[in-house]
Design a protein around this motif. Structure first.
Motif, mmCIF file in Angstrom:
data_model
loop_
_atom_site.group_PDB
_atom_site.id
_atom_site.type_symbol
_atom_site.label_atom_id
_atom_site.label_comp_id
_atom_site.label_asym_id
_atom_site.label_seq_id
_atom_site.Cartn_x
_atom_site.Cartn_y
_atom_site.Cartn_z
ATOM 1 N N ASP A 124 0.831 -1.212 0.000
ATOM 2 C CA ASP A 124 0.000 0.000 0.000
ATOM 3 C C ASP A 124 0.859 1.254 0.000
ATOM 4 N N ALA A 125 1.957 1.230 0.778
ATOM 5 C CA ALA A 125 2.849 2.391 0.826
ATOM 6 C C ALA A 125 3.497 2.641 -0.530
ATOM 7 N N LEU A 126 3.846 1.571 -1.230
ATOM 8 C CA LEU A 126 4.410 1.729 -2.570
ATOM 9 C C LEU A 126 3.380 2.327 -3.520
ATOM 10 N N PRO A 131 7.800 6.403 0.302
ATOM 11 C CA PRO A 131 8.976 5.569 0.570
ATOM 12 C C PRO A 131 9.299 5.418 2.053
ATOM 13 N N ASP A 132 8.975 6.429 2.861
ATOM 14 C CA ASP A 132 9.252 6.318 4.296
ATOM 15 C C ASP A 132 8.385 5.233 4.929
ATOM 16 N N ALA A 133 7.083 5.230 4.586
ATOM 17 C CA ALA A 133 6.184 4.194 5.113
ATOM 18 C C ALA A 133 6.570 2.823 4.572
ATOM 19 N N ALA A 134 7.008 2.767 3.311
ATOM 20 C CA ALA A 134 7.438 1.499 2.728
ATOM 21 C C ALA A 134 8.658 0.953 3.459
ATOM 22 N N ARG A 172 14.743 3.246 -4.212
ATOM 23 C CA ARG A 172 14.022 2.171 -4.896
ATOM 24 C C ARG A 172 12.542 2.197 -4.542
ATOM 25 N N PHE A 173 12.230 2.430 -3.276
ATOM 26 C CA PHE A 173 10.837 2.407 -2.847
ATOM 27 C C PHE A 173 10.066 3.617 -3.364
ATOM 28 N N ALA A 174 10.785 4.613 -3.856
ATOM 29 C CA ALA A 174 10.122 5.773 -4.454
ATOM 30 C C ALA A 174 9.833 5.544 -5.937
ATOM 31 N N SER A 175 10.267 4.391 -6.470
ATOM 32 C CA SER A 175 10.080 4.101 -7.886
ATOM 33 C C SER A 175 9.281 2.813 -8.067
ATOM 34 N N LEU A 176 8.910 2.523 -9.286
ATOM 35 C CA LEU A 176 8.141 1.319 -9.585
ATOM 36 C C LEU A 176 8.950 0.050 -9.350
#
Length: 228
Positions: A124-126, A131-134, A172-176
């Motif tokens: 869900d975070a992604l 990215p912080d929550a991920a 990475r978590f800020a991207s697909l």
């Protein structure tokens, strides 16, 4: 009975730990950016603690490779370092493999549910591009096996080296590309549920080895900047 000489020790320990975690998290999430100078007085005011826990926190962060200090000159947030990242990846991947191997024989249904829940929050975070929550959800997911392993040495090693990688993982978590980790987590859960110790351990290690592409990208960027 006589008052113990160590009175107040717990409170002081908590102050040190709180200061360390606050600074570590600020570096990992980019609040304190690579190359930023760190002034004791500013940090004391920001954290609301005395200089002692701040200096102790900075010393720990230097050992972890997140801070650089030149005595009498400056203290600053360390730039992202390719060699340090590669070293940290090798160590953390091995520790997570060991955690899975030691946790699985006595992993409970509740712990499997906790992994599923953490992965759902992670996905869900992604989707929300948070990215912080991920990163927090990814910590929660892998933390289940680390805690279940009951191996304090594994926890201590990961506490030291994971923050170096979390700075990269935020990218990475800020991207697909981060979506691939959701499926990898699902595979780990399935292997754990099936009682496949070797498979779960290998899958957990492989999940952390996927950071190689990010590290290679950082290496290429440094080479380009240097004109090589």
């Amino acid at each position: 009975m006589p008052v113990p000489e160590s009175r107040g020790l717990v409170a002081r320990s908590l102050l040190r730990e709180d200061a360390y975690r606050a600074l570590r998290d600020a570096i990992v999430d980019g609040t304190l950016a690579p190359g930023e100078r760190l002034n004791d007085g500013d940090l004391v005011e920001w954290l609301g603690v005395s200089r002692t826990p701040v200096r102790e926190a900075l010393a720990r962060l230097e050992q972890a490779g997140l801070v650089e200090t030149k005595p009498g000159r400056y203290t600053m947030v360390s730039p992202l370092d390719v060699r340090a990242a590669r070293n940290a990846q090798s160590v953390t991947a091995a520790m997570h493999e060991l955690a899975a191997r030691e946790a699985l024989p006595h992993l409970s249904a509740a712990e499997l549910d906790a992994m599923r829940s953490a992965n759902a929050v992670f996905a869900d975070a992604l989707d929300r591009k948070d990215p912080d929550a991920a990163t927090r959800a990814d910590d929660d997911f892998h933390g289940v096996l680390v805690t279940a392993s009951a191996n304090t040495a594994v926890r201590e090693v990961l506490e030291r080296y994971t923050p170096v990688l979390r700075r990269l993982e935020k990218l990475r978590f800020a991207s697909l590309s981060g979506r691939a980790s959701v499926a990898q987590h699902e595979e780990i859960i399935a292997l754990c549920a099936a009682g496949d110790v070797d498979g779960a351990a290998a899958a957990n290690r492989a999940n952390w080895q996927t950071l190689a592409a990010l590290i290679d990208g950082l290496d290429a960027a440094e080479d380009a900047a240097a004109g090589t």
